[in-house]
Scaffold this motif. Structure first.
Motif, short mmCIF file in Angstrom:
data_model
loop_
_atom_site.label_atom_id
_atom_site.label_comp_id
_atom_site.label_asym_id
_atom_site.label_seq_id
_atom_site.Cartn_x
_atom_site.Cartn_y
_atom_site.Cartn_z
N ARG A 73 112.39 19.27 44.49
CA ARG A 73 111.70 19.47 45.77
C ARG A 73 112.42 20.51 46.64
NH1 ARG A 73 112.02 17.70 50.86
NH2 ARG A 73 110.04 17.73 51.97
N ASN A 74 111.61 21.23 47.41
CA ASN A 74 112.11 22.23 48.36
C ASN A 74 113.09 23.22 47.73
OD1 ASN A 74 110.61 21.83 50.61
ND2 ASN A 74 112.22 20.90 51.85
N LEU A 75 112.74 23.74 46.59
CA LEU A 75 113.57 24.75 45.94
C LEU A 75 112.92 26.12 46.13
CD1 LEU A 75 114.37 22.89 42.57
CD2 LEU A 75 115.82 23.05 44.60
N ASP A 76 113.75 27.14 46.26
CA ASP A 76 113.22 28.50 46.43
C ASP A 76 112.71 29.06 45.11
OD1 ASP A 76 113.69 28.60 49.11
OD2 ASP A 76 115.76 29.33 48.87
N ARG A 77 113.35 28.62 44.03
CA ARG A 77 112.97 29.14 42.71
C ARG A 77 111.75 28.42 42.14
NH1 ARG A 77 117.97 26.75 42.79
NH2 ARG A 77 118.04 24.67 41.90
N ASP A 78 111.26 28.97 41.03
CA ASP A 78 110.12 28.36 40.35
C ASP A 78 110.55 27.06 39.69
OD1 ASP A 78 108.87 30.67 41.04
OD2 ASP A 78 109.05 31.60 39.06
N THR A 79 109.69 26.08 39.72
CA THR A 79 110.00 24.82 39.04
C THR A 79 108.92 24.53 38.00
OG1 THR A 79 109.06 23.77 41.01
CG2 THR A 79 111.43 23.69 40.77
N HIS A 80 109.38 24.14 36.83
CA HIS A 80 108.47 23.93 35.70
C HIS A 80 108.73 22.56 35.07
CE1 HIS A 80 107.68 28.35 35.32
NE2 HIS A 80 108.85 28.38 35.93
N ILE A 81 107.67 22.00 34.51
CA ILE A 81 107.80 20.78 33.71
C ILE A 81 106.96 20.95 32.46
CG2 ILE A 81 105.96 19.58 35.01
CD1 ILE A 81 107.62 16.96 34.54
N ALA A 82 107.49 20.46 31.34
CA ALA A 82 106.75 20.53 30.08
C ALA A 82 106.54 19.12 29.55
CB ALA A 82 107.52 21.36 29.05
N VAL A 83 105.31 18.83 29.17
CA VAL A 83 104.97 17.55 28.55
C VAL A 83 104.54 17.87 27.14
CG1 VAL A 83 103.51 15.50 28.66
CG2 VAL A 83 104.18 16.66 30.78
N ARG A 84 105.35 17.44 26.17
CA ARG A 84 105.08 17.76 24.78
C ARG A 84 104.72 16.49 24.02
NH1 ARG A 84 106.88 22.27 21.62
NH2 ARG A 84 106.90 21.83 19.40
N TYR A 85 103.61 16.53 23.32
CA TYR A 85 103.18 15.38 22.53
C TYR A 85 102.97 15.84 21.10
CZ TYR A 85 100.61 11.33 20.91
OH TYR A 85 100.21 10.24 20.20
N GLU A 86 103.92 15.45 20.26
CA GLU A 86 103.89 15.94 18.88
C GLU A 86 104.32 14.83 17.93
OE1 GLU A 86 106.68 19.08 18.04
OE2 GLU A 86 105.30 20.01 16.63
N ILE A 97 103.71 23.23 32.97
CA ILE A 97 103.17 23.29 34.32
C ILE A 97 104.19 23.88 35.28
CG2 ILE A 97 102.50 21.82 36.27
CD1 ILE A 97 100.97 20.12 34.26
N GLU A 98 103.74 24.86 36.04
CA GLU A 98 104.58 25.39 37.11
C GLU A 98 104.06 24.80 38.41
OE1 GLU A 98 104.73 29.67 37.39
OE2 GLU A 98 106.04 29.57 39.15
N PHE A 99 104.97 24.24 39.18
CA PHE A 99 104.56 23.55 40.40
C PHE A 99 105.56 23.82 41.52
CE2 PHE A 99 107.74 20.15 40.54
CZ PHE A 99 108.26 20.23 39.26
#
Ligand code: CA
Length: 321
Positions: free
Chosen positions: A177-190, A86-88
């Motif tokens: 929070r409040n970052l100029d760059r892209d922020t991503h999170i990965a949720v992996r279920y394996e 997810i990019e948020f």
């Protein structure tokens, strides 16, 4: 084996691993630009509350008080193993005061609004919470913003006053929070392992936030993202959702029916508030005191016994003389 031969073997192994997976983005669980299909609807996704779609992003809440929204995938996930990337962007005017945060869901029930970052409480499934505001007056053993996961079978209450620490499976700090760059999170279920990673430094590399074994989640649940503001606010923007199926085609485990599994986690992080360890040392002191009182009583008995014996001796002596 020569290094080169080893590398060739490894490359071949990696290539064959690629062949065996269905490791590709599933369109029916993903959300990428341009969002809108024909008309005003987004294919495979439904909006709730104050969520607004613009060409640039899906704004789940604007930077205004008392807003709440969500976006829900309309197709149930049939994969056993998956990864959600997810990019948020969470940003706003507030320098010191902002909130409340965003949550990523894999749950049984969708489209129901409620107090847990815009979604219902006593949910059934998984929540990954990006909590920007610390509601807790006391001291946590972590800073905010904070990322945590909660697995619920429908009986657990998310406690905002404790920022969910009583029920979290694991968590980590994350300055997203409040970052100029892209922020991503990965949720992996394996293979029943839940791993949450972030890419917040703009390095295009995942950094592990936490990984927990023994997490049981069924197939057939729905992905969603929700957010809420209260007295404090922020823009909670969703830029993209990419879901990758990680199931191996020839894995015999895939034959198993996972649809009836009740969500559970083997491990829960012990909450800070419940860590009270003076008890064992108290009982240690008690044992010591008991031993001391016992010894004094014993010594007193012996002394009294000697005195009694001496008096008795004196009496018998007196009798004979
Ligand atoms: Ca909070």
């Amino acid at each position: 084996m020569h290094l080169k031969a080893l590398l060739v073997t490894l490359a071949a192994a990696a290539a064959s691993a690629d062949w065996n997976t269905k490791d590709y983005m599933k369109r029916e669980h993903s959300l990428t630009r341009p969002y809108q299909g024909t008309g005003t609807t987004i294919p495979f996704w439904d909006l709730v509350g104050h969520t607004m779609v613009t060409p640039k992003q899906v704004r789940i809440t604007p930077d205004e008080q008392s807003r709440s929204g969500a976006i829900w995938n309309s197709v149930a996930c049939s994969s056993r193993n998956w990864e959600l990337q997810i990019e948020f962007k969470i940003h706003g005017k507030g320098k010191d005061l902002f909130g409340d945060g965003l949550a990523i869901w894999y749950v049984r029930d969708r489209m129901i609004t409620g107090p847990v970052f815009g979604n219902m409480d006593y949910f059934t499934g998984l929540a990954v919470i990006l909590d920007t505001y610390s509601n807790h007056n006391g001291i946590h053993n972590h800073q905010h913003p904070y990322i945590s996961a909660m697995v619920n079978n429908g009986t657990l209450h998310y406690d905002h006053d404790r920022d969910g620490t009583h029920t979290q499976v694991a968590g980590c700090e994350g300055r997203f929070r409040n970052l100029d760059r892209d922020t991503h999170i990965a949720v992996r279920y394996e293979n029943d392992v839940l791993t949450v990673s972030t890419d917040l430094d703009g390095k295009s590399a995942w950094k592990e936030c936490f990984s927990v074994k023994g997490v049981l989640l069924p197939t057939g649940y729905y992905f969603g993202v929700s957010a809420t503001t209260g007295d404090l606010s922020d823009n909670h923007d969703l830029l993209s959702v990419k879901m990758y199926e990680l199931d191996y085609l020839d894995d015999p485990n895939n034959q198993e029916d996972r649809s009836k599994i009740v969500p559970s986690a083997e491990l829960f992080e012990p909450p800070r508030e419940h860590i009270e360890d003076p008890k064992p040392s108290l009982s240690g002191i008690k044992i010591f005191l008991l031993l001391m009182v016992g010894s004094i009583a014993l010594i007193a008995c012996v002394v009294m016994g000697i005195m009694f014996y001496q008096k008795h001796q004196e009496k018998t002596r007196k009798r004979f003389y």
